[in-house]
Design a protein around this motif. Structure first.
Motif, PDB file in Angstrom:
ATOM      1  N   GLU A  83       0.569  -1.407   0.238  1.00 39.65           N
ATOM      2  CA  GLU A  83      -0.668  -0.212  -0.016  1.00 39.65           C
ATOM      3  C   GLU A  83       1.001   1.009   0.625  1.00 39.65           C
ATOM      4  N   TYR A  84       2.330   1.254   0.365  1.00 38.61           N
ATOM      5  CA  TYR A  84       3.371   2.571   1.040  1.00 38.61           C
ATOM      6  C   TYR A  84       3.772   2.943  -1.797  1.00 38.61           C
ATOM      7  N   LYS A  85       3.155   1.846  -1.774  1.00 32.99           N
ATOM      8  CA  LYS A  85       3.633   2.004  -3.663  1.00 32.99           C
ATOM      9  C   LYS A  85       2.504   3.405  -3.492  1.00 32.99           C
ATOM     10  N   GLY A  86       1.359   3.233  -3.570  1.00 31.79           N
ATOM     11  CA  GLY A  86       0.876   4.805  -4.089  1.00 31.79           C
ATOM     12  C   GLY A  86       0.626   5.906  -3.281  1.00 31.79           C
ATOM     13  N   ILE A  87       1.791   5.952  -2.593  1.00 35.10           N
ATOM     14  CA  ILE A  87       2.321   7.311  -1.718  1.00 35.10           C
ATOM     15  C   ILE A  87       3.280   7.675  -2.841  1.00 35.10           C
ATOM     16  N   TYR A  88       3.201   8.762  -2.956  1.00 33.18           N
ATOM     17  CA  TYR A  88       3.970   9.917  -4.097  1.00 33.18           C
ATOM     18  C   TYR A  88       5.521   9.912  -2.484  1.00 33.18           C
ATOM     19  N   ALA A  89       6.517   9.385  -3.025  1.00 27.74           N
ATOM     20  CA  ALA A  89       7.722   9.140  -2.830  1.00 27.74           C
ATOM     21  C   ALA A  89       8.155  10.193  -1.909  1.00 27.74           C
ATOM     22  N   ASP A  90       8.446  11.109  -2.627  1.00 23.34           N
ATOM     23  CA  ASP A  90       9.125  12.416  -1.652  1.00 23.34           C
ATOM     24  C   ASP A  90       8.112  12.867  -0.519  1.00 23.34           C
ATOM     25  N   CYS A  91       7.177  12.539  -0.472  1.00 26.40           N
ATOM     26  CA  CYS A  91       6.381  12.825   0.775  1.00 26.40           C
ATOM     27  C   CYS A  91       6.618  11.918   1.955  1.00 26.40           C
ATOM     28  N   GLN A  92       7.047  10.711   1.697  1.00 26.87           N
ATOM     29  CA  GLN A  92       7.579   9.536   2.572  1.00 26.87           C
ATOM     30  C   GLN A  92       8.964  10.149   2.915  1.00 26.87           C
ATOM     31  N   GLN A  93       9.715  10.736   2.241  1.00 27.65           N
ATOM     32  CA  GLN A  93      10.712  11.654   2.662  1.00 27.65           C
ATOM     33  C   GLN A  93      10.908  12.539   3.534  1.00 27.65           C
ATOM     34  N   GLN A  94       9.381  13.653   3.866  1.00 30.83           N
ATOM     35  CA  GLN A  94      10.386  14.995   3.923  1.00 30.83           C
ATOM     36  C   GLN A  94       9.111  14.467   5.932  1.00 30.83           C
ATOM     37  N   ASN A  95       8.299  12.910   5.087  1.00 29.41           N
ATOM     38  CA  ASN A  95       8.279  12.470   6.676  1.00 29.41           C
ATOM     39  C   ASN A  95       9.239  12.028   7.674  1.00 29.41           C
ATOM     40  N   LEU A  96      10.064  11.589   6.900  1.00 31.70           N
ATOM     41  CA  LEU A  96      11.386  11.513   7.904  1.00 31.70           C
ATOM     42  C   LEU A  96      12.238  12.478   8.031  1.00 31.70           C
ATOM     43  N   MET A  97      12.620  13.361   7.322  1.00 30.76           N
ATOM     44  CA  MET A  97      13.652  14.506   7.939  1.00 30.76           C
ATOM     45  C   MET A  97      12.096  15.193   8.749  1.00 30.76           C
ATOM     46  N   ARG A  98      11.350  15.416   8.853  1.00 31.52           N
ATOM     47  CA  ARG A  98      10.510  16.010  10.272  1.00 31.52           C
ATOM     48  C   ARG A  98      10.543  15.124  11.265  1.00 31.52           C
ATOM     49  N   LEU A  99      10.564  13.603  10.972  1.00 23.47           N
ATOM     50  CA  LEU A  99      10.644  13.321  12.302  1.00 23.47           C
ATOM     51  C   LEU A  99      12.554  12.836  12.700  1.00 23.47           C
ATOM     52  N   ASP A 100      13.683  13.534  11.912  1.00 23.86           N
ATOM     53  CA  ASP A 100      15.039  13.076  12.163  1.00 23.86           C
ATOM     54  C   ASP A 100      15.428  14.950  13.206  1.00 23.86           C
ATOM     55  N   LYS A 101      14.519  15.846  12.388  1.00 24.64           N
ATOM     56  CA  LYS A 101      14.736  17.186  12.794  1.00 24.64           C
ATOM     57  C   LYS A 101      14.211  16.852  14.346  1.00 24.64           C
TER      58      LYS A 101
END
Length: 419
Positions: A83-101
């Motif tokens: 189901e994660y294939k349906g999400i735009y890849a950049d949105c998932q990376q931004q989610n991880l960037m928020r967590l990293d900050k």
């Protein structure tokens, strides 16, 4: 300069369901990535007063967990959970960037030695924004075409452009936000038309402001703006709606509907307060070239018995808005030390100790009698410019001894404030 313009979206039911589903998947991914980081920290740290080998078995020490390692595992996540294939890849990376900050703010102190709070696991509905880091460019996930926003893997969504995007500005990123009354898009714009700040030798008008609870603010020109008390005025309606919410069964359809009503009321109050702050900020920046204000410990003041009133006026939000509006209009702001502004006489600098309930400053040394907020605003002005500030021609030879405070009448929220 980066500006944020927010517009309302009009997605259909299928697009709303897709956006909500994306938010839920990103929430689960956030929780899993945060769990990985906490597990790595628990297994590899060594306490100061005891050996971690004795206190708990650590087992096999895992590899270092950071943004790059978790972003590299996105491909594996999509293979395990299709189901994660349906999400735009950049949105998932931004989610991880928020967590990293958030993680770095917790572990690494800033220049003042302060750290942020520990990142938390998100419950259902906590993640209500989806960021597309590229917009209106090649390989961008979001493109504004006329009055439609084209999102990758979602389609075209009509946008209510209630105000035009400034000419010459470039849309850098788009963030889809879910609020109580619908979906919105926030465009981050790079605007190169910001005026250059006014040269110091061309400053002709300067003012000091003193914020308070009896009056929202008082200027050194003897003007005052009344406290709107948006939250206080909405308390009766809020209490009634919250009692209805408490009677509903948690998790039921009626509970969700009533919770949305309460959220809309809070959203309305927040919007009223924000519009009021912008109106006052634009009025000050229109009237004056240099604005001085106090450096307040608002977080500490909000722990007192006046917390509700202090949070209702939202001084910190207003001062941030004031500084942003000043930069946007080429004006200056100056933060000064707040200690002693209310008890120090502006005329003879005698310290007159008085309780907060005493609203008039009476100086036994020089005989000055005036409103204490007015006295504080003049002291802020003196600390902002100094007595020999050539550009503003100083403070003058004679200062007013007694003067009544006149209230500036604000117009409706959508009209500008006029003197």
């Amino acid at each position: 300069m980066l500006l944020t313009y927010q517009y309302r979206l009009q997605p259909n039911q299928e697009q709303e369901a897709t956006l909500s589903h994306w938010g839920e998947l990103l929430r689960r991914h956030w929780n899993y990535a945060l769990g990985e980081r906490l597990d790595y920290l628990r297994r590899t740290r060594s306490l100061v007063d005891r050996c971690s080998l004795i206190s708990e078995p650590i087992g096999e020490i895992p590899n270092r967990v950071d943004y790059y390692s978790q972003a590299a595992n996105l491909k594996q996540t999509k293979s395990l959970f299709p189901e994660y294939k349906g999400i735009y890849a950049d949105c998932q990376q931004q989610n991880l960037m928020r967590l990293d900050k958030a993680w770095k703010r917790w572990l690494i102190p800033d220049k003042n030695g302060k750290r942020g709070g520990k990142p938390r696991f998100k419950k259902q509905g906590d993640i209500c924004s989806i960021t597309f880091p590229r917009a209106n460019s090649a390989k961008a996930g979001a493109n504004l075409l006329g009055e439609n926003l084209k999102l990758s893997k979602i389609g075209d969504i009509p946008v209510v452009l209630h105000r035009p995007i400034p000419e010459g500005s470039v849309i850098k990123q788009a963030t889809i936000v879910s609020k109580a009354d619908g979906w919105y898009v926030s465009f981050a714009l790079e605007d190169n038309t910001v005026p250059v700040s006014l040269p110091v030798d061309e400053i002709k008008s300067v003012v000091g402001i003193d914020v308070g609870l009896e009056k929202f603010l008082t200027t050194s020109d003897a003007e005052a703006i009344a406290v709107p008390q948006f939250y206080r005025k909405a308390q009766t309606v809020l209490a009634r709606q919250q009692r209805k919410l408490a009677r509903q069964e948690k998790g039921s359809v009626n509970y969700g509907k009533q919770a949305n009503k309460v959220a809309k009321l809070h959203l309305h109050v927040a919007r009223q307060r924000k519009d009021f702050h912008y109106s006052v900020a634009h009025y000050l920046c229109t009237t004056y070239d240099l604005i001085g204000f106090e450096k307040l410990n608002i977080k500490g003041l909000a722990r007192t018995r006046l917390a509700k009133s202090i949070l209702d006026v939202a001084w910190r939000t207003f001062l941030n808005i004031l500084q942003a509006v000043a930069v946007r209009r080429g004006k200056h702001t100056q933060e000064v030390d707040a200690r002693g502004t209310s008890i120090e006489c502006f005329n003879c600098e005698e310290r007159v100790i008085k309780d907060l309930s005493v609203r008039v400053h009476n100086c036994p040394n020089c005989g000055v009698s005036l409103d204490r907020d007015y006295n504080a605003s003049i002291n802020v002005l003196k600390r902002t410019t100094g007595l020999s500030f050539a550009a503003c021609e100083g403070l003058g030879v004679a200062q007013p001894m007694k003067q009544e405070i006149s209230f500036v009448n604000l117009r409706s929220p959508r009209q500008s404030v006029l003197a």
